[in-house]
Design a protein around this motif. Structure first.
Motif, mmCIF file in Angstrom:
data_model
loop_
_atom_site.group_PDB
_atom_site.id
_atom_site.type_symbol
_atom_site.label_atom_id
_atom_site.label_comp_id
_atom_site.label_asym_id
_atom_site.label_seq_id
_atom_site.Cartn_x
_atom_site.Cartn_y
_atom_site.Cartn_z
ATOM 1 N N ILE A 16 0.827 -1.197 0.000
ATOM 2 C CA ILE A 16 0.000 0.000 0.000
ATOM 3 C C ILE A 16 0.867 1.256 0.000
ATOM 4 O O ILE A 16 1.742 1.423 0.857
ATOM 5 N N GLU A 17 0.651 2.109 -0.973
ATOM 6 C CA GLU A 17 1.365 3.377 -1.043
ATOM 7 C C GLU A 17 0.448 4.493 -0.552
ATOM 8 O O GLU A 17 -0.649 4.669 -1.067
ATOM 9 N N ILE A 18 0.910 5.210 0.423
ATOM 10 C CA ILE A 18 0.091 6.251 1.041
ATOM 11 C C ILE A 18 0.610 7.626 0.653
ATOM 12 O O ILE A 18 1.808 7.906 0.767
ATOM 13 N N ASP A 19 -0.294 8.470 0.209
ATOM 14 C CA ASP A 19 0.035 9.862 -0.080
ATOM 15 C C ASP A 19 -0.112 10.631 1.235
ATOM 16 O O ASP A 19 -1.214 11.021 1.626
ATOM 17 N N PHE A 20 0.997 10.804 1.943
ATOM 18 C CA PHE A 20 0.945 11.397 3.272
ATOM 19 C C PHE A 20 0.463 12.838 3.259
ATOM 20 O O PHE A 20 -0.123 13.316 4.236
ATOM 21 N N GLN A 21 0.691 13.546 2.182
ATOM 22 C CA GLN A 21 0.205 14.929 2.098
ATOM 23 C C GLN A 21 -1.317 14.973 2.119
ATOM 24 O O GLN A 21 -1.917 15.803 2.806
#
Length: 250
Positions: free
Chosen positions: A2-7
């Motif tokens: 899972i790749e999370i867009d932290f912004q």
């Protein structure tokens, strides 16, 4: 993986937190600090909570908001190709109104049954008791949930996101409405006028008095926005009408 867009995730946390701290903070400042003495006659429970209650509620509310934000992120961003959120500008005012009505009654029903579930003995002692430590709630109590309860409360987000098409902006407007009403429900003061609870519409509307009685006595008055489910299933407290009337008596 899972790749999370932290912004985006942090922006979601920021939006939810700002709404909570601004609305709960302003309400607290007005009713519990600046005009505390002038407005005390309208206080449902005349005593005020201790500072430790405020600190505890804020602490659990911060955890709840992290959970809400995470559920919202995955529902709207990570799974955006699978949900039914409409990202375009509003081009149908009738459907916008329907959106709000749909979310209003869906959330009202969802909350009622989740809330009743939380009052099963095991879940109450292990989970819901955190919220009920505030027997005399304040605006800060609005999101003060055990993490498991916060996850269940956040279930309304994917329920909306994966049912009927809903305008994204309409959803955010509704989320603003829900925190406003949540803060009002825990305000400790009744804002509706005298005899409102006896009117054709008022008898179906959940009030701060109704929810305050739930916190004080632990049972009955499980509703969120309305008393529809409480009246249908006989969970409206018998002392509700009398308490509301007495509070509003001169």
């Amino acid at each position: 993986m899972i790749e999370i867009d932290f912004q985006v995730w942090l922006k979601t946390i920021s939006n939810i937190s700002i709404r909570y701290f601004v609305l709960a903070g302003l309400s607290f400042l007005i009713f519990y600090v600046i005009f505390k003495k002038q407005l005390q006659k309208g206080k449902i429970q005349k005593k005020f909570p201790k500072n430790e209650n405020y600190y505890r509620d804020v602490k659990y509310s911060v955890v709840s908001m992290l959970i809400f934000s995470t559920v919202a992120y995955f529902s709207f961003t990570y799974l955006k190709d699978y949900n039914t959120i409409i990202y375009s500008k509003i081009d149908n005012n009738y459907y916008l109104v329907f959106n709000f009505i749909w979310m209003f009654f869906l959330h009202d029903a969802y909350f009622y049954w989740i809330h009743r579930l939380m009052h099963l003995p095991f879940l109450y002692k292990k989970v819901h008791l955190i919220h009920h430590k505030s027997t005399n709630p304040s605006p800060w109590t609005a999101y003060a949930f055990h993490p498991l309860e916060a996850i269940l409360e956040a279930g309304i987000i994917p329920l909306v996101a994966f049912t009927i098409p809903v305008y994204r902006n309409a959803f955010f407007i509704f989320m603003l409405f829900q925190i406003i009403y949540n803060v009002y429900g825990h305000l400790g003061y009744e804002l509706y006028p005298k005899n409102f609870h006896k009117t054709i519409i008022g008898k179906w509307v959940n009030t701060s008095v109704a929810h305050n009685l739930h916190h004080k006595s632990f049972y009955g008055n499980f509703g969120l926005y309305t008393l529809i489910w409480d009246r249908l299933f006989g969970t409206l407290r018998e002392d509700y009408d009398e308490t509301f009337s007495n509070l509003k008596s001169p």
